[in-house]
Write an enzyme that holds these catalytic residues in place. Structure first.
Site, PDB file in Angstrom:
ATOM      1  N   SER A   7       0.830  -1.203   0.000  1.00  0.00           N
ATOM      2  CA  SER A   7       0.000   0.000   0.000  1.00  0.00           C
ATOM      3  C   SER A   7       0.867   1.257   0.000  1.00  0.00           C
ATOM      4  O   SER A   7       1.617   1.516   0.938  1.00  0.00           O
ATOM      5  CB  SER A   7      -0.914   0.016   1.220  1.00  0.00           C
ATOM      6  OG  SER A   7      -1.528   1.285   1.290  1.00  0.00           O
ATOM      7  N   HIS A  32      -1.072  -1.133  -4.296  1.00  0.00           N
ATOM      8  CA  HIS A  32      -2.377  -0.819  -3.699  1.00  0.00           C
ATOM      9  C   HIS A  32      -2.458   0.685  -3.441  1.00  0.00           C
ATOM     10  O   HIS A  32      -1.583   1.281  -2.814  1.00  0.00           O
ATOM     11  CB  HIS A  32      -2.509  -1.606  -2.390  1.00  0.00           C
ATOM     12  CG  HIS A  32      -3.850  -1.546  -1.745  1.00  0.00           C
ATOM     13  ND1 HIS A  32      -4.905  -2.339  -2.141  1.00  0.00           N
ATOM     14  CD2 HIS A  32      -4.319  -0.801  -0.720  1.00  0.00           C
ATOM     15  CE1 HIS A  32      -5.958  -2.093  -1.377  1.00  0.00           C
ATOM     16  NE2 HIS A  32      -5.636  -1.143  -0.502  1.00  0.00           N
ATOM     17  N   ASP A  34      -4.797   3.646  -1.918  1.00  0.00           N
ATOM     18  CA  ASP A  34      -5.911   3.892  -0.995  1.00  0.00           C
ATOM     19  C   ASP A  34      -6.466   5.302  -1.164  1.00  0.00           C
ATOM     20  O   ASP A  34      -5.784   6.282  -0.878  1.00  0.00           O
ATOM     21  CB  ASP A  34      -5.427   3.727   0.454  1.00  0.00           C
ATOM     22  CG  ASP A  34      -5.257   2.273   0.830  1.00  0.00           C
ATOM     23  OD1 ASP A  34      -6.211   1.501   0.638  1.00  0.00           O
ATOM     24  OD2 ASP A  34      -4.158   1.907   1.311  1.00  0.00           O
ATOM     25  N   MET A  36      -9.248   7.941   0.080  1.00  0.00           N
ATOM     26  CA  MET A  36     -10.157   8.244   1.206  1.00  0.00           C
ATOM     27  C   MET A  36     -10.717   9.645   1.040  1.00  0.00           C
ATOM     28  O   MET A  36      -9.974  10.589   0.771  1.00  0.00           O
ATOM     29  CB  MET A  36      -9.380   8.184   2.520  1.00  0.00           C
ATOM     30  CG  MET A  36      -8.674   6.863   2.753  1.00  0.00           C
ATOM     31  SD  MET A  36      -7.702   6.933   4.251  1.00  0.00           S
ATOM     32  CE  MET A  36      -6.944   5.300   4.223  1.00  0.00           C
ATOM     33  N   HIS A  65      -8.262   1.141  -4.268  1.00  0.00           N
ATOM     34  CA  HIS A  65      -9.255   0.857  -3.216  1.00  0.00           C
ATOM     35  C   HIS A  65      -9.982   2.157  -2.892  1.00  0.00           C
ATOM     36  O   HIS A  65      -9.418   3.039  -2.246  1.00  0.00           O
ATOM     37  CB  HIS A  65      -8.502   0.299  -1.998  1.00  0.00           C
ATOM     38  CG  HIS A  65      -9.351   0.030  -0.804  1.00  0.00           C
ATOM     39  ND1 HIS A  65      -8.794  -0.184   0.447  1.00  0.00           N
ATOM     40  CD2 HIS A  65     -10.691  -0.073  -0.647  1.00  0.00           C
ATOM     41  CE1 HIS A  65      -9.770  -0.400   1.315  1.00  0.00           C
ATOM     42  NE2 HIS A  65     -10.929  -0.336   0.687  1.00  0.00           N
ATOM     43  N   MET A  67     -12.284   4.199  -0.908  1.00  0.00           N
ATOM     44  CA  MET A  67     -13.014   4.342   0.366  1.00  0.00           C
ATOM     45  C   MET A  67     -13.751   5.665   0.288  1.00  0.00           C
ATOM     46  O   MET A  67     -13.435   6.627   0.996  1.00  0.00           O
ATOM     47  CB  MET A  67     -12.018   4.306   1.530  1.00  0.00           C
ATOM     48  CG  MET A  67     -11.474   2.916   1.799  1.00  0.00           C
ATOM     49  SD  MET A  67      -9.998   2.924   2.815  1.00  0.00           S
ATOM     50  CE  MET A  67      -8.766   3.154   1.541  1.00  0.00           C
ATOM     51  N   MET A 136     -11.572  -6.261   4.616  1.00  0.00           N
ATOM     52  CA  MET A 136     -10.889  -5.324   5.505  1.00  0.00           C
ATOM     53  C   MET A 136     -10.606  -6.017   6.842  1.00  0.00           C
ATOM     54  O   MET A 136     -11.531  -6.466   7.525  1.00  0.00           O
ATOM     55  CB  MET A 136     -11.738  -4.070   5.745  1.00  0.00           C
ATOM     56  CG  MET A 136     -11.930  -3.184   4.533  1.00  0.00           C
ATOM     57  SD  MET A 136     -10.411  -2.702   3.692  1.00  0.00           S
ATOM     58  CE  MET A 136      -9.501  -1.876   4.995  1.00  0.00           C
ATOM     59  N   GLY A 141      -9.563   3.550   6.872  1.00  0.00           N
ATOM     60  CA  GLY A 141      -9.337   4.965   7.165  1.00  0.00           C
ATOM     61  C   GLY A 141      -7.897   5.283   7.534  1.00  0.00           C
ATOM     62  O   GLY A 141      -7.441   6.405   7.319  1.00  0.00           O
ATOM     63  N   PHE A 142      -7.187   4.306   8.071  1.00  0.00           N
ATOM     64  CA  PHE A 142      -5.830   4.586   8.544  1.00  0.00           C
ATOM     65  C   PHE A 142      -4.925   3.378   8.328  1.00  0.00           C
ATOM     66  O   PHE A 142      -5.378   2.241   8.454  1.00  0.00           O
ATOM     67  CB  PHE A 142      -5.845   4.923  10.038  1.00  0.00           C
ATOM     68  CG  PHE A 142      -6.741   6.083  10.362  1.00  0.00           C
ATOM     69  CD1 PHE A 142      -6.269   7.397  10.283  1.00  0.00           C
ATOM     70  CD2 PHE A 142      -8.070   5.872  10.692  1.00  0.00           C
ATOM     71  CE1 PHE A 142      -7.116   8.471  10.542  1.00  0.00           C
ATOM     72  CE2 PHE A 142      -8.930   6.941  10.951  1.00  0.00           C
ATOM     73  CZ  PHE A 142      -8.446   8.241  10.876  1.00  0.00           C
ATOM     74  N   GLY A 144      -1.455   1.262   9.612  1.00  0.00           N
ATOM     75  CA  GLY A 144      -0.804   1.008  10.884  1.00  0.00           C
ATOM     76  C   GLY A 144      -1.695   0.538  12.018  1.00  0.00           C
ATOM     77  O   GLY A 144      -1.302   0.625  13.185  1.00  0.00           O
ATOM     78  N   ASP A 174      -6.718  -6.735   3.637  1.00  0.00           N
ATOM     79  CA  ASP A 174      -6.211  -5.367   3.738  1.00  0.00           C
ATOM     80  C   ASP A 174      -6.285  -4.851   5.173  1.00  0.00           C
ATOM     81  O   ASP A 174      -7.370  -4.607   5.696  1.00  0.00           O
ATOM     82  CB  ASP A 174      -7.032  -4.472   2.799  1.00  0.00           C
ATOM     83  CG  ASP A 174      -6.458  -3.070   2.682  1.00  0.00           C
ATOM     84  OD1 ASP A 174      -5.351  -2.834   3.184  1.00  0.00           O
ATOM     85  OD2 ASP A 174      -7.139  -2.226   2.069  1.00  0.00           O
ATOM     86  N   GLY A 175      -5.095  -4.650   5.767  1.00  0.00           N
ATOM     87  CA  GLY A 175      -5.006  -4.037   7.086  1.00  0.00           C
ATOM     88  C   GLY A 175      -4.258  -4.897   8.087  1.00  0.00           C
ATOM     89  O   GLY A 175      -4.651  -6.020   8.369  1.00  0.00           O
ATOM     90  N   GLY A 176      -3.151  -4.358   8.578  1.00  0.00           N
ATOM     91  CA  GLY A 176      -2.410  -5.041   9.642  1.00  0.00           C
ATOM     92  C   GLY A 176      -1.744  -6.337   9.224  1.00  0.00           C
ATOM     93  O   GLY A 176      -1.419  -7.180  10.071  1.00  0.00           O
ATOM     94  N   SER A 197       2.288  -0.365   6.325  1.00  0.00           N
ATOM     95  CA  SER A 197       3.342  -0.024   7.281  1.00  0.00           C
ATOM     96  C   SER A 197       4.355  -1.152   7.459  1.00  0.00           C
ATOM     97  O   SER A 197       5.543  -0.886   7.657  1.00  0.00           O
ATOM     98  CB  SER A 197       2.730   0.380   8.629  1.00  0.00           C
ATOM     99  OG  SER A 197       1.699  -0.480   8.973  1.00  0.00           O
TER     100      SER A 197
HETATM  101  C1  DX5 Z   1      -6.746   1.145   5.434  1.00  0.00           C
HETATM  102  C2  DX5 Z   1      -6.209   0.945   4.040  1.00  0.00           C
HETATM  103  C3  DX5 Z   1      -5.107  -0.032   3.977  1.00  0.00           C
HETATM  104  C4  DX5 Z   1      -3.856   0.416   4.664  1.00  0.00           C
HETATM  105  C5  DX5 Z   1      -3.084  -0.782   5.076  1.00  0.00           C
HETATM  106  O1  DX5 Z   1      -7.847   1.994   5.377  1.00  0.00           O
HETATM  107  O2  DX5 Z   1      -7.236   0.486   3.187  1.00  0.00           O
HETATM  108  O3  DX5 Z   1      -4.818  -0.375   2.631  1.00  0.00           O
HETATM  109  O4  DX5 Z   1      -3.051   1.223   3.853  1.00  0.00           O
HETATM  110  O5  DX5 Z   1      -2.039  -0.353   5.879  1.00  0.00           O
HETATM  111  P1  DX5 Z   1      -1.370  -1.280   6.979  1.00  0.00           P
HETATM  112  O6  DX5 Z   1      -0.768  -2.433   6.251  1.00  0.00           O
HETATM  113  O7  DX5 Z   1      -0.377  -0.370   7.616  1.00  0.00           O
HETATM  114  O8  DX5 Z   1      -2.471  -1.712   7.916  1.00  0.00           O
HETATM  115 ZN    ZN Z   2      -6.675  -0.392   1.180  1.00  0.00          ZN
END
Ligand code: DX5
Ligand code: ZN
Length: 215
Positions: A7, A32, A34, A36, A65, A67, A136, A141-142, A144, A174-176, A197
């Site tokens: 991402s 990827h 993102d 928002m 993606h 959002m 998800m 939204g964020f 990390g 997607d996420g963490g 991250s």
């Molecule tokens: C969250 C995003 C993710 C994000 C993933 O809203 O859609 O794509 O960038 O970031 P990490 O891998 O740090 O969770």
């Molecule tokens: Zn994403």
């Protein structure tokens, strides 16, 4: 081997070209992106001109993606900006089936992203029309944030739904995502891993991408 989609949200925005070239030289499969809007999610990232700038240097497919509310008003512009895969949120689409057809008519792969609270059974009637489901594993939204453990069970249920319908839908997480949860996610049925991250905050992002690719 999983498809790895780092991402760009976690990149250094003042050095985007450098970071895109790092991804070009790495084992990453997709990039990827993102988007928002500050309405669908409580944060604003970047939009169409920045996506175009990323695309100018990228040698890998852009996995966009969205959002955002009313994604149908913007998919054409993201296609023009270089998107090859466009995912809209289930929760943002009153006419999901129409939105999927619209994305495919542009020549893009059509994805649906689902929030942590959205049950995979809601995709039963559209699964054959979906090229990719973006599950998800954090609230969007964020970057990390901490990975939500319920994702494993959800991915397994989604995989069952896909097989039952003879669909060829890919499952993206997607996420963490990190080196610990990557293997159990793949075992549960994941095909694509997004990582922000974990890749960009590591001392050697290219090595980290390879590590995720070969878990
Ligand atoms: C969250 C995003 C993710 C994000 C993933 O809203 O859609 O794509 O960038 O970031 P990490 O891998 O740090 O969770
Ligand atoms: Zn994403």
């Amino acid at each position: 081997m999983p498809i790895i989609s780092p991402s760009i949200l976690a990149a250094d925005f003042a050095n985007l070209q450098r970071d895109v070239e790092m991804l070009n030289n790495s084992d990453a499969d997709w990039i990827h992106v993102d988007i928002m809007d500050g309405v669908f999610v409580p944060n604003i990232s970047f939009g169409i001109p920045v996506t175009k700038a990323i695309s100018k240097h990228a040698k890998k497919p852009l996995d966009v993606h969205l959002m955002i509310e009313k994604p149908e008003n913007y998919v054409q512009q993201f296609k023009n900006a270089g998107a090859e895969i466009i995912s809209v949120h289930y929760e943002a689409c009153e006419h999901l089936h129409r939105n999927l057809q619209q994305i495919k008519a542009l020549g893009c792969k059509a994805g649906v992203a689902i929030n942590p609270h959205t049950n995979v059974s809601l995709l039963e009637d559209t699964i054959k029309d979906i090229d990719l489901v973006c599950v998800m594993s954090v609230n969007p939204g964020f970057g990390g944030q901490k990975f939500i453990e319920n994702t494993y069970a959800k991915v397994a249920r989604l995989k069952e739904l896909i097989l039952k319908n003879n669909a060829s839908t890919l499952i993206e997480i997607d996420g963490g995502v990190n080196a610990e949860n990557a293997r159990p996610l793949i075992d549960a049925g994941a095909d694509v891993l997004v990582a922000g991250s974990f890749v960009f905050n590591s001392s050697n992002p290219e090595d980290t991408i390879l590590k995720l690719k070969s878990v």
